[in-house]
Design a protein around this motif. Structure first.
Motif, PDB file in Angstrom:
ATOM      1  N   ALA A  42       0.837  -1.206   0.000  1.00  0.00           N
ATOM      2  CA  ALA A  42       0.000   0.000   0.000  1.00  0.00           C
ATOM      3  C   ALA A  42       0.871   1.256   0.000  1.00  0.00           C
ATOM      4  N   ARG A  43       0.357   2.299  -0.615  1.00  0.00           N
ATOM      5  CA  ARG A  43       1.088   3.558  -0.719  1.00  0.00           C
ATOM      6  C   ARG A  43       1.504   4.042   0.670  1.00  0.00           C
ATOM      7  N   ALA A  44       2.779   4.317   0.820  1.00  0.00           N
ATOM      8  CA  ALA A  44       3.301   4.768   2.106  1.00  0.00           C
ATOM      9  C   ALA A  44       2.670   6.095   2.496  1.00  0.00           C
ATOM     10  N   LEU A  45       2.506   6.296   3.798  1.00  0.00           N
ATOM     11  CA  LEU A  45       1.918   7.522   4.310  1.00  0.00           C
ATOM     12  C   LEU A  45       3.014   8.457   4.800  1.00  0.00           C
ATOM     13  N   PRO A  46       2.835   9.745   4.647  1.00  0.00           N
ATOM     14  CA  PRO A  46       3.879  10.702   5.015  1.00  0.00           C
ATOM     15  C   PRO A  46       3.899  11.070   6.490  1.00  0.00           C
ATOM     16  N   VAL A  47       3.029  10.468   7.292  1.00  0.00           N
ATOM     17  CA  VAL A  47       2.995  10.749   8.728  1.00  0.00           C
ATOM     18  C   VAL A  47       3.031   9.421   9.487  1.00  0.00           C
ATOM     19  N   PRO A  48       3.473   9.430  10.743  1.00  0.00           N
ATOM     20  CA  PRO A  48       3.484   8.195  11.531  1.00  0.00           C
ATOM     21  C   PRO A  48       2.071   7.680  11.782  1.00  0.00           C
ATOM     22  N   VAL A  49       1.957   6.358  11.855  1.00  0.00           N
ATOM     23  CA  VAL A  49       0.676   5.701  12.110  1.00  0.00           C
ATOM     24  C   VAL A  49       0.837   4.749  13.288  1.00  0.00           C
ATOM     25  N   LEU A  50      -0.002   4.941  14.315  1.00  0.00           N
ATOM     26  CA  LEU A  50      -0.053   4.034  15.458  1.00  0.00           C
ATOM     27  C   LEU A  50      -1.357   3.246  15.377  1.00  0.00           C
ATOM     28  N   GLY A 141      -4.038  16.676  10.894  1.00  0.00           N
ATOM     29  CA  GLY A 141      -3.029  16.413  11.899  1.00  0.00           C
ATOM     30  C   GLY A 141      -1.773  15.848  11.282  1.00  0.00           C
ATOM     31  N   ASP A 142      -0.813  15.492  12.160  1.00  0.00           N
ATOM     32  CA  ASP A 142       0.474  14.993  11.670  1.00  0.00           C
ATOM     33  C   ASP A 142       0.837  13.626  12.237  1.00  0.00           C
ATOM     34  N   VAL A 143      -0.111  12.952  12.891  1.00  0.00           N
ATOM     35  CA  VAL A 143       0.072  11.568  13.314  1.00  0.00           C
ATOM     36  C   VAL A 143      -1.313  10.926  13.378  1.00  0.00           C
ATOM     37  N   LEU A 144      -1.421   9.685  12.909  1.00  0.00           N
ATOM     38  CA  LEU A 144      -2.703   8.982  12.852  1.00  0.00           C
ATOM     39  C   LEU A 144      -2.709   7.857  13.878  1.00  0.00           C
ATOM     40  N   ILE A 145      -3.822   7.766  14.626  1.00  0.00           N
ATOM     41  CA  ILE A 145      -3.998   6.693  15.612  1.00  0.00           C
ATOM     42  C   ILE A 145      -5.231   5.895  15.205  1.00  0.00           C
ATOM     43  N   SER A 146      -5.028   4.644  14.838  1.00  0.00           N
ATOM     44  CA  SER A 146      -6.138   3.792  14.403  1.00  0.00           C
ATOM     45  C   SER A 146      -6.657   2.997  15.591  1.00  0.00           C
ATOM     46  N   ASP A 147      -7.901   3.266  15.974  1.00  0.00           N
ATOM     47  CA  ASP A 147      -8.536   2.589  17.103  1.00  0.00           C
ATOM     48  C   ASP A 147      -9.114   1.259  16.636  1.00  0.00           C
ATOM     49  N   ARG A 154      -4.405  -3.497   5.478  1.00  0.00           N
ATOM     50  CA  ARG A 154      -4.100  -2.625   4.343  1.00  0.00           C
ATOM     51  C   ARG A 154      -3.552  -1.274   4.784  1.00  0.00           C
ATOM     52  N   LEU A 155      -3.840  -0.882   6.013  1.00  0.00           N
ATOM     53  CA  LEU A 155      -3.358   0.407   6.500  1.00  0.00           C
ATOM     54  C   LEU A 155      -1.897   0.278   6.927  1.00  0.00           C
ATOM     55  N   PRO A 156      -0.980   0.994   6.284  1.00  0.00           N
ATOM     56  CA  PRO A 156       0.415   0.963   6.740  1.00  0.00           C
ATOM     57  C   PRO A 156       0.497   1.456   8.179  1.00  0.00           C
ATOM     58  N   GLY A 341      10.638   9.057   8.477  1.00  0.00           N
ATOM     59  CA  GLY A 341      10.283   8.827   7.088  1.00  0.00           C
ATOM     60  C   GLY A 341       8.868   8.318   6.972  1.00  0.00           C
ATOM     61  N   PRO A 342       8.436   7.977   5.755  1.00  0.00           N
ATOM     62  CA  PRO A 342       7.088   7.451   5.545  1.00  0.00           C
ATOM     63  C   PRO A 342       6.899   6.135   6.271  1.00  0.00           C
ATOM     64  N   SER A 343       5.645   5.852   6.659  1.00  0.00           N
ATOM     65  CA  SER A 343       5.343   4.597   7.318  1.00  0.00           C
ATOM     66  C   SER A 343       5.396   3.467   6.325  1.00  0.00           C
TER      67      SER A 343
END
Length: 345
Positions: A42-50, A141-147, A154-156, A341-343
């Motif tokens: 999947a396309r890398a994301l430009p912000v951190p993902v938790l 925002g600049d960071v994503l938190i997936s609950d 599929r989500l990096p 860097g990208p996730s």
């Protein structure tokens, strides 16, 4: 999840052993989905993902942990955005940006609760990749938190957190439908942190236990406790201390994944509890909330967002906050800062 299934899944032995062939099939399908998703690059994301999730079915405390992460990360200077599937909601279109006033019937109960509790942007979309793109396109925002997104492969992601209930652990150790596991315990080898809800060490703050529930071992296990902070009248907004429940007769209603923990909390506060559990994400009706004349009606914040339009005058919400060691906060922020860097998947 019915109470009968809970007893069978989280009790001793495997009384549902006849279903093990279906568990093996479930595992094969789940692992195939994960492999396919990871292979799609999947396309890398430009912000951190938790990603906050669990490998067991039922409530473990994921949403309070998500709220805690928002507060800690925001205090460190980041602008977190919460991504949610929005279970139980039926919006006419997605992505849906949730506010404190969004109807739970559209967004789901947990997203509305998190929007009210944190004030952070909450994006609901069954396709979390699409929700993430919406958050980034709109500079939320600049960071994503997936609950509850551990199995949304599929989500990096950069950081994964798996949450367990200390009393339930991994249950009988079998996969759905013979047991409560969504994925085998070996899945924990790839997560960054394991969080144990309700297993505070004796010294209180910064010791990391060597094992999680059910004997799970992981190099980074931390303890979490949900601490009652206030009691709020659902209609008038009056605020009382949780200790005001001491000696009070309480009808406790809960439509959450593990209602027993909520009922136990009320009992620990000294309330005389009549426990009324409902299925997780229950759609409450006025008739569900009846009480005797000398009873208080007490519910969780998750249920309160669904009942505020028709709750009686004696309805109260018990708010809780997650408490975790400072060492865990430091570890998460260190990993977050390392995500320069990208996730990646």
């Amino acid at each position: 999840m019915t109470s009968l299934v809970e007893r069978l899944w989280y009790g001793k032995g495997r009384p549902l052993a006849i279903l093990l062939p279906f568990s093996w099939l479930y595992r094969a399908v789940a692992e195939s989905r994960r492999r396919n998703a990871l292979n799609m690059h999947a396309r890398a994301l430009p912000v951190p993902v938790l990603v906050v999730g669990n490998i067991t079915a039922g409530g473990t405390g994921k949403s309070p942990l998500t709220g805690w992460l928002v507060d800690e990360i925001r205090a460190a200077g980041w602008r977190p955005v919460i991504l949610s599937r929005g279970y139980g909601g039926k919006a006419s279109g997605y992505p849906l940006l949730v506010t404190e006033d969004t109807l739970p019937s559209l967004a789901g109960d947990e997203p509305v609760m998190l929007a009210q509790a944190t004030g952070a942007p909450v994006v609901v979309d069954p396709d979390r990749c699409r929700g993430a793109a919406f958050a980034l396109d709109n500079a939320l925002g600049d960071v994503l938190i997936s609950d509850d997104g551990l199995q949304h492969y599929r989500l990096p992601r950069d950081i994964e957190l798996a949450v367990f209930d200390s009393a339930r652990g991994i249950g009988n150790g079998a996969l759905i439908p013979a047991g409560p596991l969504r994925e085998p315990v070996s899945r924990l080898d790839s997560v960054d942190f394991v969080i144990v809800n309700g297993a505070a060490p004796d010294d209180g703050q910064d010791r990391v236990p060597t094992q999680g529930p059910g004997g799970i071992t992981h190099p980074h296990i931390y303890t979490m406790n949900l601490v009652p902070t206030r009691l709020v009248n659902l209609g008038g907004g009056e605020v009382r201390a949780p200790e005001s429940l001491q000696g009070k007769r309480v009808r406790a209603v809960a439509g959450i994944g593990n209602p027993g923990r909520f009922f136990d909390t009320l009992k620990e506060l000294g309330a005389k509890v009549t426990a009324v559990p409902f299925p997780d994400h229950h759609h409450f009706r006025p008739e569900d909330l009846g009480t005797d004349s000398d009873q208080m009606l007490v519910m969780t914040a998750k249920d309160g967002v669904k009942c505020r339009g028709f709750a009686p005058d004696n309805a109260w919400v018990l708010h809780v906050e997650a408490k975790l060691p400072k060492t865990f906060s430091e570890a998460v922020l260190e990993k977050l800062r390392a995500c320069s860097g990208p996730s990646t998947s």
